[in-house]
Design a protein around this motif. Structure first.
Motif, PDB file in Angstrom:
ATOM      1  N   MET A  46       0.806  -1.192   0.000  1.00 47.96           N
ATOM      2  CA  MET A  46       0.000   0.000   0.000  1.00 47.96           C
ATOM      3  C   MET A  46       0.851   1.258   0.000  1.00 47.96           C
ATOM      4  SD  MET A  46      -3.403   0.045   2.237  1.00 47.96           S
ATOM      5  CE  MET A  46      -4.563   0.983   1.346  1.00 47.96           C
ATOM      6  N   ILE A  47       1.831   1.323  -0.843  1.00 48.19           N
ATOM      7  CA  ILE A  47       2.677   2.497  -0.958  1.00 48.19           C
ATOM      8  C   ILE A  47       2.072   3.423  -2.013  1.00 48.19           C
ATOM      9  CG2 ILE A  47       4.962   3.337  -1.562  1.00 48.19           C
ATOM     10  CD1 ILE A  47       6.071   0.684  -0.597  1.00 48.19           C
ATOM     11  N   PRO A  48       1.794   4.671  -1.637  1.00 50.96           N
ATOM     12  CA  PRO A  48       1.210   5.589  -2.621  1.00 50.96           C
ATOM     13  C   PRO A  48       2.235   5.977  -3.688  1.00 50.96           C
ATOM     14  CG  PRO A  48       1.669   6.755  -0.592  1.00 50.96           C
ATOM     15  CD  PRO A  48       1.965   5.303  -0.334  1.00 50.96           C
ATOM     16  N   ASP A  49       1.738   6.243  -4.875  1.00 51.15           N
ATOM     17  CA  ASP A  49       2.598   6.689  -5.963  1.00 51.15           C
ATOM     18  C   ASP A  49       2.823   8.194  -5.800  1.00 51.15           C
ATOM     19  OD1 ASP A  49       4.051   6.864  -8.285  1.00 51.15           O
ATOM     20  OD2 ASP A  49       2.267   7.064  -9.554  1.00 51.15           O
ATOM     21  N   LEU A  50       4.040   8.578  -5.467  1.00 48.93           N
ATOM     22  CA  LEU A  50       4.343   9.980  -5.217  1.00 48.93           C
ATOM     23  C   LEU A  50       4.860  10.698  -6.457  1.00 48.93           C
ATOM     24  CD1 LEU A  50       6.050   9.525  -1.749  1.00 48.93           C
ATOM     25  CD2 LEU A  50       3.695  10.189  -2.202  1.00 48.93           C
ATOM     26  N   GLY A  51       5.112   9.952  -7.488  1.00 52.33           N
ATOM     27  CA  GLY A  51       5.548  10.549  -8.748  1.00 52.33           C
ATOM     28  C   GLY A  51       6.856  11.301  -8.612  1.00 52.33           C
ATOM     29  N   LYS A  52       6.922  12.473  -9.207  1.00 48.77           N
ATOM     30  CA  LYS A  52       8.162  13.241  -9.215  1.00 48.77           C
ATOM     31  C   LYS A  52       8.476  13.857  -7.852  1.00 48.77           C
ATOM     32  CE  LYS A  52       6.079  17.513 -10.928  1.00 48.77           C
ATOM     33  NZ  LYS A  52       6.109  18.539 -11.949  1.00 48.77           N
ATOM     34  N   TYR A  53       7.538  13.796  -6.924  1.00 49.79           N
ATOM     35  CA  TYR A  53       7.752  14.366  -5.584  1.00 49.79           C
ATOM     36  C   TYR A  53       8.228  13.334  -4.563  1.00 49.79           C
ATOM     37  CZ  TYR A  53       5.032  18.089  -7.680  1.00 49.79           C
ATOM     38  OH  TYR A  53       4.585  19.077  -8.514  1.00 49.79           O
ATOM     39  N   ALA A  54       8.470  12.116  -4.994  1.00 46.48           N
ATOM     40  CA  ALA A  54       8.833  11.036  -4.085  1.00 46.48           C
ATOM     41  C   ALA A  54      10.074  11.372  -3.252  1.00 46.48           C
ATOM     42  CB  ALA A  54       9.054   9.741  -4.861  1.00 46.48           C
TER      43      ALA A  54
END
Length: 52
Positions: free
Chosen positions: A1-9
């Protein structure tokens, strides 16, 4: 259940890491100061009891 943070990871995860580190430092400093104060109080009480 890790959210996709995209370029802000990197920014988000490093912020979490810094925050957890600061909380750990605050806890350690609080414990250290508490122990120091307890030790000083014990010394004061011992001197006070020795004078009586």
């Amino acid at each position: 259940m890790i959210p996709d943070l995209g370029k802000y990871a990197v920014a988000v995860l490093s912020s979490y890491a810094v925050t957890m580190g600061l909380i750990a430092v605050l806890i350690a400093v609080s414990l250290w100061r508490g122990a120091r104060v307890r030790r000083q109080l014990a010394e004061i009480e011992a001197r006070r009891n020795a004078d009586v």
